[in-house]
Design a protein around this motif. Structure first.
Motif, PDB file in Angstrom:
ATOM      1  N   ALA A  86      48.610-113.977 -64.429  1.00  0.00           N
ATOM      2  CA  ALA A  86      48.673-113.052 -63.290  1.00  0.00           C
ATOM      3  C   ALA A  86      48.742-111.607 -63.766  1.00  0.00           C
ATOM      4  N   ASP A  87      49.528-111.356 -64.805  1.00  0.00           N
ATOM      5  CA  ASP A  87      49.607-109.994 -65.349  1.00  0.00           C
ATOM      6  C   ASP A  87      48.242-109.540 -65.848  1.00  0.00           C
ATOM      7  N   HIS A  88      47.562-110.468 -66.480  1.00  0.00           N
ATOM      8  CA  HIS A  88      46.253-110.107 -66.999  1.00  0.00           C
ATOM      9  C   HIS A  88      45.284-109.815 -65.851  1.00  0.00           C
ATOM     10  N   LEU A  89      45.377-110.618 -64.816  1.00  0.00           N
ATOM     11  CA  LEU A  89      44.526-110.384 -63.644  1.00  0.00           C
ATOM     12  C   LEU A  89      44.781-108.994 -63.073  1.00  0.00           C
ATOM     13  N   THR A  90      46.032-108.620 -62.994  1.00  0.00           N
ATOM     14  CA  THR A  90      46.372-107.276 -62.503  1.00  0.00           C
ATOM     15  C   THR A  90      45.728-106.204 -63.379  1.00  0.00           C
ATOM     16  N   ALA A  91      45.833-106.399 -64.692  1.00  0.00           N
ATOM     17  CA  ALA A  91      45.263-105.411 -65.614  1.00  0.00           C
ATOM     18  C   ALA A  91      43.745-105.338 -65.448  1.00  0.00           C
ATOM     19  N   VAL A  92      43.120-106.490 -65.275  1.00  0.00           N
ATOM     20  CA  VAL A  92      41.663-106.516 -65.078  1.00  0.00           C
ATOM     21  C   VAL A  92      41.297-105.752 -63.808  1.00  0.00           C
ATOM     22  N   ARG A  93      42.062-105.986 -62.746  1.00  0.00           N
ATOM     23  CA  ARG A  93      41.753-105.298 -61.484  1.00  0.00           C
ATOM     24  C   ARG A  93      41.925-103.792 -61.617  1.00  0.00           C
ATOM     25  N   GLU A  94      42.930-103.384 -62.358  1.00  0.00           N
ATOM     26  CA  GLU A  94      43.125-101.941 -62.552  1.00  0.00           C
ATOM     27  C   GLU A  94      41.952-101.328 -63.315  1.00  0.00           C
ATOM     28  N   ILE A  96      38.924-102.434 -63.336  1.00  0.00           N
ATOM     29  CA  ILE A  96      37.767-102.396 -62.427  1.00  0.00           C
ATOM     30  C   ILE A  96      37.858-101.170 -61.521  1.00  0.00           C
ATOM     31  N   GLU A  97      39.043-100.917 -61.004  1.00  0.00           N
ATOM     32  CA  GLU A  97      39.199 -99.765 -60.109  1.00  0.00           C
ATOM     33  C   GLU A  97      38.862 -98.464 -60.819  1.00  0.00           C
ATOM     34  N   LYS A  98      39.363 -98.321 -62.027  1.00  0.00           N
ATOM     35  CA  LYS A  98      39.072 -97.095 -62.779  1.00  0.00           C
ATOM     36  C   LYS A  98      37.581 -96.941 -63.027  1.00  0.00           C
ATOM     37  N   LEU A  99      36.970 -98.033 -63.426  1.00  0.00           N
ATOM     38  CA  LEU A  99      35.538 -97.973 -63.737  1.00  0.00           C
ATOM     39  C   LEU A  99      34.714 -97.674 -62.487  1.00  0.00           C
ATOM     40  N   LYS A 100      35.152 -98.191 -61.354  1.00  0.00           N
ATOM     41  CA  LYS A 100      34.414 -97.899 -60.120  1.00  0.00           C
ATOM     42  C   LYS A 100      34.475 -96.418 -59.779  1.00  0.00           C
ATOM     43  N   LYS A 101      35.631 -95.820 -60.013  1.00  0.00           N
ATOM     44  CA  LYS A 101      35.724 -94.379 -59.771  1.00  0.00           C
ATOM     45  C   LYS A 101      34.760 -93.623 -60.681  1.00  0.00           C
ATOM     46  N   LEU A 102      34.758 -94.039 -61.950  1.00  0.00           N
ATOM     47  CA  LEU A 102      33.820 -93.399 -62.882  1.00  0.00           C
ATOM     48  C   LEU A 102      32.392 -93.593 -62.419  1.00  0.00           C
ATOM     49  N   GLU A 103      32.098 -94.808 -61.992  1.00  0.00           N
ATOM     50  CA  GLU A 103      30.733 -95.115 -61.550  1.00  0.00           C
ATOM     51  C   GLU A 103      30.320 -94.154 -60.428  1.00  0.00           C
ATOM     52  N   HIS A 104      31.186 -93.991 -59.441  1.00  0.00           N
ATOM     53  CA  HIS A 104      30.824 -93.137 -58.316  1.00  0.00           C
ATOM     54  C   HIS A 104      30.674 -91.687 -58.724  1.00  0.00           C
ATOM     55  N   GLU A 105      31.575 -91.243 -59.599  1.00  0.00           N
ATOM     56  CA  GLU A 105      31.496 -89.855 -60.041  1.00  0.00           C
ATOM     57  C   GLU A 105      30.198 -89.615 -60.826  1.00  0.00           C
ATOM     58  N   LEU A 106      29.879 -90.561 -61.691  1.00  0.00           N
ATOM     59  CA  LEU A 106      28.643 -90.414 -62.473  1.00  0.00           C
ATOM     60  C   LEU A 106      27.407 -90.453 -61.567  1.00  0.00           C
ATOM     61  N   GLU A 107      27.429 -91.355 -60.614  1.00  0.00           N
ATOM     62  CA  GLU A 107      26.300 -91.433 -59.669  1.00  0.00           C
ATOM     63  C   GLU A 107      26.113 -90.099 -58.958  1.00  0.00           C
ATOM     64  N   ARG A 108      27.244 -89.564 -58.529  1.00  0.00           N
ATOM     65  CA  ARG A 108      27.178 -88.319 -57.763  1.00  0.00           C
ATOM     66  C   ARG A 108      26.632 -87.187 -58.627  1.00  0.00           C
ATOM     67  N   ILE A 109      27.160 -87.094 -59.844  1.00  0.00           N
ATOM     68  CA  ILE A 109      26.726 -86.023 -60.739  1.00  0.00           C
ATOM     69  C   ILE A 109      25.232 -86.138 -61.029  1.00  0.00           C
ATOM     70  N   ILE A 110      24.821 -87.354 -61.350  1.00  0.00           N
ATOM     71  CA  ILE A 110      23.424 -87.552 -61.720  1.00  0.00           C
ATOM     72  C   ILE A 110      22.502 -87.254 -60.535  1.00  0.00           C
ATOM     73  N   SER A 111      22.892 -87.697 -59.364  1.00  0.00           N
ATOM     74  CA  SER A 111      22.009 -87.516 -58.209  1.00  0.00           C
ATOM     75  C   SER A 111      21.894 -86.046 -57.806  1.00  0.00           C
ATOM     76  N   HIS A 112      22.887 -85.235 -58.207  1.00  0.00           N
ATOM     77  CA  HIS A 112      22.834 -83.828 -57.848  1.00  0.00           C
ATOM     78  C   HIS A 112      21.974 -83.014 -58.795  1.00  0.00           C
ATOM     79  N   CYS A 113      21.577 -83.608 -59.892  1.00  0.00           N
ATOM     80  CA  CYS A 113      20.842 -82.818 -60.878  1.00  0.00           C
ATOM     81  C   CYS A 113      19.361 -82.845 -60.554  1.00  0.00           C
ATOM     82  N   ASP A 114      18.763 -81.655 -60.506  1.00  0.00           N
ATOM     83  CA  ASP A 114      17.338 -81.622 -60.164  1.00  0.00           C
ATOM     84  C   ASP A 114      16.448 -81.844 -61.380  1.00  0.00           C
ATOM     85  N   GLY A 115      17.079 -81.915 -62.539  1.00  0.00           N
ATOM     86  CA  GLY A 115      16.299 -82.316 -63.715  1.00  0.00           C
ATOM     87  C   GLY A 115      15.427 -81.237 -64.321  1.00  0.00           C
TER      88      GLY A 115
END
Lengths: 137, 137
Positions: A86-94, A96-115
């Motif tokens: 159960a402790d490990h499951l909690t750590a895994v979920r945490e 995942i949450e962190k990585l999802k935040k990174l994912e969204h931030e990276l998506e946002r940054i990349i999509s804003h760049c006109d290249g």
DNA sequence: GATAATTCCTCTAGTGACTAGAGCTACAAG
DNA sequence: CTTGTAGCTCTAGTCACTAGAGGAATTATC
């Protein structure tokens, strides 16, 4: 009797990793042939498969050591084993949450760049100026 | 002029980490006081904030080195910077996928355990017997 | 101006879970 | 009997720091 290479092939655990697990005390020091080579039996195979499986689930070595110790006392209640999982499951979920935040931030940054040029590059600008971020990280 | 401690407080990057970044070539070797202590200026502050921000997004040091190099050539196209970010996004997504699989497997194992003895413990049994797993991992 | 407290310096080693390589020995096949 | 593969031990490297030793500089207090 299996050589370390046989054991490796059967479990998918690399030879140096098997030796490393022995050093870490996850598997008992194997018997040796006359020429000092490790020789394994069926229960070593099972033990190593257990370890590999636990590692695949992301458990760390101290946790695995504890699970092995528990598994050798079938009469004890299994609350401790459940807690480790159960402790490990909690750590895994945490994670995942962190990585999802990174994912969204990276998506946002990349999509804003006109290249076009570095000068206008949103990727570079976002890194330079935290004010361009959403939320804290 | 800021001491390394001031820089640390202002950016949230720990003092030994700042020295480490200097060693890794992410920031230039700082000027020194008469007594050989590092002294920083405003642009060091910006550079370090950039690095910290990139680290927070999970970029590794070689990637950050490259982004810094790119940021110093404003006229170049920003395709390389975009590629670094996009590659990282891909890696983040892959990690999320792996962790989600772990999450589900752990949930399943835990929910199957009735919590009595080690002997019947589904956590231990699932680790011992890969056949009890769903999918491969 | 003296002293104390804090900050700074360099250097080495430790973290986790392996992986790579050197230099040597054992074993299996032909 | 030779050759090739597999095994042995030991050390060091990975990544991005972090901890600690032992000493010097700076800042604050008296």
């Amino acid at each position: 009797m299996l050589s370390i290479g046989d054991l490796s092939k059967r479990t998918g655990v690399k030879v140096p990793t098997i030796r490393y697990y022995e050093q870490m005390g996850l598997i008992e020091a194997a018997e040796r042939s006359e020429g000092n080579q490790r020789r394994y039996e069926r229960n070593d195979l099972e033990r190593l498969a257990f370890i590999r499986h636990a590692r695949d689930l992301g458990l760390d070595i101290p946790a695995i050591r504890e699970l092995i110790a528990l598994s050798q006392h079938p009469d004890l209640p299994c609350a401790n084993a459940d807690r480790i999982a159960a402790d490990h499951l909690t750590a895994v979920r945490e994670k995942i949450e962190k990585l999802k935040k990174l994912e969204h931030e990276l998506e946002r940054i990349i999509s804003h760049c006109d290249g076009h040029s570095i000068e206008d590059c949103y990727v570079i600008r976002a890194l330079s100026d935290h004010g361009l971020c959403e939320g804290e990280h």
